[in-house]
Scaffold this active site. Structure first.
Site, PDB file in Angstrom:
ATOM      1  N   GLU A  94      30.497  17.830  30.679  1.00 42.72           N
ATOM      2  CA  GLU A  94      30.261  17.777  32.133  1.00 42.72           C
ATOM      3  C   GLU A  94      29.247  16.661  32.347  1.00 42.72           C
ATOM      4  OE1 GLU A  94      31.967  19.413  34.208  1.00 42.72           O
ATOM      5  OE2 GLU A  94      32.591  21.302  33.300  1.00 42.72           O
ATOM      6  N   GLY A 106      25.317  16.622  30.836  1.00 41.54           N
ATOM      7  CA  GLY A 106      24.312  15.562  30.800  1.00 41.54           C
ATOM      8  C   GLY A 106      24.939  14.253  31.229  1.00 41.54           C
ATOM      9  N   SER A 107      24.336  13.170  30.790  1.00 35.17           N
ATOM     10  CA  SER A 107      24.793  11.861  31.267  1.00 35.17           C
ATOM     11  C   SER A 107      26.065  11.427  30.532  1.00 35.17           C
ATOM     12  CB  SER A 107      23.691  10.826  31.041  1.00 35.17           C
ATOM     13  OG  SER A 107      23.459  10.705  29.653  1.00 35.17           O
ATOM     14  N   THR A 108      26.783  10.517  31.142  1.00 41.59           N
ATOM     15  CA  THR A 108      28.018   9.998  30.541  1.00 41.59           C
ATOM     16  C   THR A 108      27.697   9.267  29.232  1.00 41.59           C
ATOM     17  OG1 THR A 108      29.113   9.876  32.669  1.00 41.59           O
ATOM     18  CG2 THR A 108      29.952   8.409  30.954  1.00 41.59           C
ATOM     19  N   ALA A 109      26.582   8.534  29.217  1.00 45.14           N
ATOM     20  CA  ALA A 109      26.230   7.784  28.002  1.00 45.14           C
ATOM     21  C   ALA A 109      26.017   8.747  26.838  1.00 45.14           C
ATOM     22  CB  ALA A 109      24.973   6.963  28.253  1.00 45.14           C
ATOM     23  N   THR A 110      25.288   9.834  27.073  1.00 47.10           N
ATOM     24  CA  THR A 110      25.060  10.805  25.991  1.00 47.10           C
ATOM     25  C   THR A 110      26.351  11.540  25.660  1.00 47.10           C
ATOM     26  OG1 THR A 110      22.828  11.093  26.858  1.00 47.10           O
ATOM     27  CG2 THR A 110      23.536  12.653  25.204  1.00 47.10           C
ATOM     28  N   GLY A 111      27.153  11.841  26.678  1.00 49.93           N
ATOM     29  CA  GLY A 111      28.424  12.532  26.442  1.00 49.93           C
ATOM     30  C   GLY A 111      29.301  11.776  25.452  1.00 49.93           C
ATOM     31  N   CYS A 137      24.270  16.060  39.711  1.00 54.99           N
ATOM     32  CA  CYS A 137      25.480  15.307  39.342  1.00 54.99           C
ATOM     33  C   CYS A 137      26.389  15.153  40.548  1.00 54.99           C
ATOM     34  CB  CYS A 137      26.203  16.003  38.197  1.00 54.99           C
ATOM     35  SG  CYS A 137      26.535  17.742  38.494  1.00 54.99           S
TER      36      CYS A 137
HETATM   37  P1  NAD Z   1      20.975  13.457  29.065  1.00 57.82           P
HETATM   38  O1  NAD Z   1      22.352  13.074  28.703  1.00 57.82           O
HETATM   39  O2  NAD Z   1      19.879  12.517  28.820  1.00 57.82           O
HETATM   40  O3  NAD Z   1      20.553  14.807  28.306  1.00 57.82           O
HETATM   41  C1  NAD Z   1      21.307  15.986  28.390  1.00 57.82           C
HETATM   42  C2  NAD Z   1      21.049  16.826  27.161  1.00 57.82           C
HETATM   43  O4  NAD Z   1      21.552  16.157  26.015  1.00 57.82           O
HETATM   44  C3  NAD Z   1      19.583  17.110  26.865  1.00 57.82           C
HETATM   45  O5  NAD Z   1      19.462  18.437  26.397  1.00 57.82           O
HETATM   46  C4  NAD Z   1      19.268  16.124  25.762  1.00 57.82           C
HETATM   47  O6  NAD Z   1      18.211  16.539  24.917  1.00 57.82           O
HETATM   48  C5  NAD Z   1      20.575  16.107  24.992  1.00 57.82           C
HETATM   49  N1  NAD Z   1      20.821  14.910  24.205  1.00 57.82           N
HETATM   50  C6  NAD Z   1      20.295  13.667  24.389  1.00 57.82           C
HETATM   51  N2  NAD Z   1      20.805  12.810  23.456  1.00 57.82           N
HETATM   52  C7  NAD Z   1      21.665  13.531  22.702  1.00 57.82           C
HETATM   53  C8  NAD Z   1      22.514  13.212  21.604  1.00 57.82           C
HETATM   54  N3  NAD Z   1      22.580  11.975  21.103  1.00 57.82           N
HETATM   55  N4  NAD Z   1      23.264  14.189  21.065  1.00 57.82           N
HETATM   56  C9  NAD Z   1      23.234  15.439  21.570  1.00 57.82           C
HETATM   57  N5  NAD Z   1      22.443  15.806  22.606  1.00 57.82           N
HETATM   58  C10 NAD Z   1      21.673  14.862  23.163  1.00 57.82           C
HETATM   59  O7  NAD Z   1      21.078  13.907  30.589  1.00 57.82           O
HETATM   60  P2  NAD Z   1      19.883  14.299  31.575  1.00 57.82           P
HETATM   61  O8  NAD Z   1      19.125  13.065  31.876  1.00 57.82           O
HETATM   62  O9  NAD Z   1      19.171  15.503  31.027  1.00 57.82           O
HETATM   63  O10 NAD Z   1      20.699  14.770  32.869  1.00 57.82           O
HETATM   64  C11 NAD Z   1      21.088  13.896  33.876  1.00 57.82           C
HETATM   65  C12 NAD Z   1      22.558  13.547  33.752  1.00 57.82           C
HETATM   66  O11 NAD Z   1      23.330  14.726  33.645  1.00 57.82           O
HETATM   67  C13 NAD Z   1      23.088  12.833  34.991  1.00 57.82           C
HETATM   68  O12 NAD Z   1      23.939  11.777  34.609  1.00 57.82           O
HETATM   69  C14 NAD Z   1      23.895  13.908  35.707  1.00 57.82           C
HETATM   70  O13 NAD Z   1      24.895  13.409  36.556  1.00 57.82           O
HETATM   71  C15 NAD Z   1      24.420  14.693  34.557  1.00 57.82           C
HETATM   72  N6  NAD Z   1      24.744  16.062  34.964  1.00 57.82           N
HETATM   73  C16 NAD Z   1      26.047  16.419  35.005  1.00 57.82           C
HETATM   74  C17 NAD Z   1      26.392  17.689  35.441  1.00 57.82           C
HETATM   75  C18 NAD Z   1      27.831  18.122  35.490  1.00 57.82           C
HETATM   76  O14 NAD Z   1      28.065  19.321  35.552  1.00 57.82           O
HETATM   77  N7  NAD Z   1      28.792  17.227  35.445  1.00 57.82           N
HETATM   78  C19 NAD Z   1      25.393  18.588  35.821  1.00 57.82           C
HETATM   79  C20 NAD Z   1      24.067  18.181  35.747  1.00 57.82           C
HETATM   80  C21 NAD Z   1      23.757  16.907  35.307  1.00 57.82           C
END
Ligand code: NAD
Length: 482
Positions: free
Chosen positions: A253, A231-236, A287
């Site tokens: 990731e 997911g996103s870096t901020a959530t990561g 991503c």
């Molecule tokens: P996101 O971070 O908003 O959400 C990802 C997942 O995390 C979702 O299932 C969401 O419900 C969950 N989530 C949200 N807040 C959370 C928290 N506080 N604790 C635990 N889980 C939480 O990301 P997105 O908008 O779904 O995806 C887009 C982002 O993902 C982009 O930045 C993209 O670059 C990145 N991405 C990275 C890869 C990679 O392999 N590096 C692949 C695909 C997408």
């Protein structure tokens, strides 16, 4: 357990439940996703509570006791049968994926293929014991033991491929796994676990759909040992902070800001369409999509014009309709975010060479693919990840300078160099700070190769043997003989 060949379960694709302990389970309340091409509601999906999560974790812990002792052959047989069943229902999964995610049907089919191919390929991977020493005095063996219960937190851009890419290594290393799809795209993840329940013992592969509370509950849950997060870096960063309280293992990731460096001797007409496609595929919601394109000054205009010409051929529309190349942005939140980069065009006096405006009254979340010509370094489009089809291009002359510019980002996911001179390309490529560097291609991933982000693009790696290790503890087993 049935095998896929003689007893393939046929799923219904109009009702959606959680899969807990081998059973389809409803929740007290439900919620609905939105079809991004029409903004109409998709069918109801479960809305898991804390109690649902506790029940699922308990089932996963119970299942782990036996599954962790299963043989590699047993795991491989079950995973291959599951992958085969997914392959047999490729079309149903692809249609569901287009409905929930928006991507064109051809791209949805390709994603389902990636999903089962990742599982077929990773079923051949294993981490056998390594004998480090064996002499008269002692035998020392290094073992890779499963962590326990893994949770897969999946984003909305590749709901099937990324879930399968987490299920396969978890299963092959003897872990149990709970899939948590994005609330924006819960449908395919739920069906994957329902299908898996026909091939694995109860509790080994489960899925929970929920709202925004579910992710934080999972990362804080003391019964979960590993978070595989995409997911996103901020959530990561939030995931890492929360997981630290229980010292869960994590793989992150995250986002990217991938550069491409185009050298002066490329075949412009051949390379420009490939670069354009790598920027706009999945409507920029990848991503690894190209997010900064550095073109050698001597071919800048010609290359830019070829990119513009290719961009004009891209058909935007409802992914369910034939001929569409770019579907909508997946959700309203992301649409507003991408629209913000279009608002910058006027604010920052950016030069648009193609695209530049969106039809705000459109029935879906459609964005026009747009190229920004040589924006100032201070512009947001240079540093932030729009995650939509808008990309900046820049001229370059000096190798050291373009390498410095390409590396001038907190991200480090992918990068590519394009040149007929492989020596030059490899020299430049070896200086780029990214987990995946390509020469004369971009975005090619493989289940047998590690995939990881440097800097703020991630921690750890998934896929390949390194990916398998990320689902394991290392154990040194020493036996004294004398
Ligand atoms: P996101 O971070 O908003 O959400 C990802 C997942 O995390 C979702 O299932 C969401 O419900 C969950 N989530 C949200 N807040 C959370 C928290 N506080 N604790 C635990 N889980 C939480 O990301 P997105 O908008 O779904 O995806 C887009 C982002 O993902 C982009 O930045 C993209 O670059 C990145 N991405 C990275 C890869 C990679 O392999 N590096 C692949 C695909 C997408």
């Amino acid at each position: 357990m049935p095998s896929a060949n003689n007893d393939t379960p046929i799923l219904r694709f109009d009702t959606f439940t959680n899969t807990v302990n081998g059973k389809s389970v409803d929740t007290e309340t439900t919620r609905c996703g939105i079809n991004p091409a029409t903004k109409k509601s998709n069918p109801p999906v479960p809305n898991a509570t804390k109690q649902d999560l506790d029940d699922t974790v308990q089932a996963a812990r119970t299942a782990f006791v036996k599954w962790s002792q299963s043989s590699i052959e047993e795991r491989k047989t079950a995973l291959i049968a599951f992958a085969e069943a997914l392959k047999q229902q490729e079309e149903d999964f692809a249609k569901l994926l287009t409905m929930e995610q928006g991507k064109p049907l051809a791209a949805a089919r390709a994603e389902v293929k990636d999903g089962y191919n990742w599982m077929f390929e990773m079923a051949n991977l294993s981490l056998p014991d390594v004998v480090a020493e064996d002499n008269k005095v002692r035998k020392v063996t290094i073992r890779y033991t499963p962590l326990g219960v893994a949770a897969a937190i999946v984003p909305w851009n590749f709901p099937i491929h990324l879930a399968c890419g987490k299920i396969a290594p978890a299963i092959m290393t003897g872990n149990t796994i709970i899939i948590k799809p994005s609330p924006f795209t819960p449908y395919c993840g739920l069906k994957l676990a329902e299908l898996a329940s026909h091939f694995f013992p109860p509790g080994v592969v489960q899925a929970l759909s929920g709202d925004d509370n579910l992710g934080p509950w999972i990362t804080a849950h003391p019964g979960i040992d590993k978070i595989s997060f995409t997911g996103s870096t901020a959530t990561g960063k939030k995931v890492m902070e929360s997981a630290s309280k229980t010292l869960k293992r994590i793989t992150l990731e995250l986002g990217g800001k991938d550069p491409a460096i185009i050298c002066k001797d490329v075949d412009v007409q051949e390379v420009a369409p490939k670069i354009t496609a790598a920027a706009f595929a999945n409507s920029g919601q990848i991503c690894l999509a190209l997010k900064r394109i550095y073109i050698h000054e001597s071919i800048y205009k010609e290359f830019r014009d070829a990119m513009v010409a290719h961009t004009k051929t891209l058909v935007i529309g409802n992914g369910a309709e034939p001929g569409v190349v770019l579907g909508p942005i997946q959700n309203s939140m992301q649409y507003k975010r991408v629209q913000g980069f279009f608002d910058d065009i006027e604010k920052d006096s950016l030069k648009v060479v193609v695209g530049g405006a969106n039809d705000l009254s459109s029935p879906g979340y459609f964005i026009t693919p747009t190229i920004i010509d040589n924006p100032r370094e201070t512009s947001r489009i240079v540093h932030e990840e729009p995650f939509g089809p808008i990309v900046p291009i820049f001229p370059w002359l000096d190798e050291d300078e373009v390498v410095a510019q390409a590396n001038n980002t907190k991200m480090g996911l992918g990068a590519s160099v394009w040149s007929s001179n492989l020596e030059e390309a490899q020299r430049i490529g070896s200086r780029l700070e990214a987990g995946n560097v390509w020469i004369n291609t971009h975005m090619v991933v493989d289940p047998n190769l590690p995939f990881s982000g440097h800097k703020e693009s991630g921690i750890g790696s998934e896929w390949g043997i390194t990916g398998l290790r990320s689902f394991c503890n290392v154990q040194t087993l020493m036996t004294m003989k004398a």
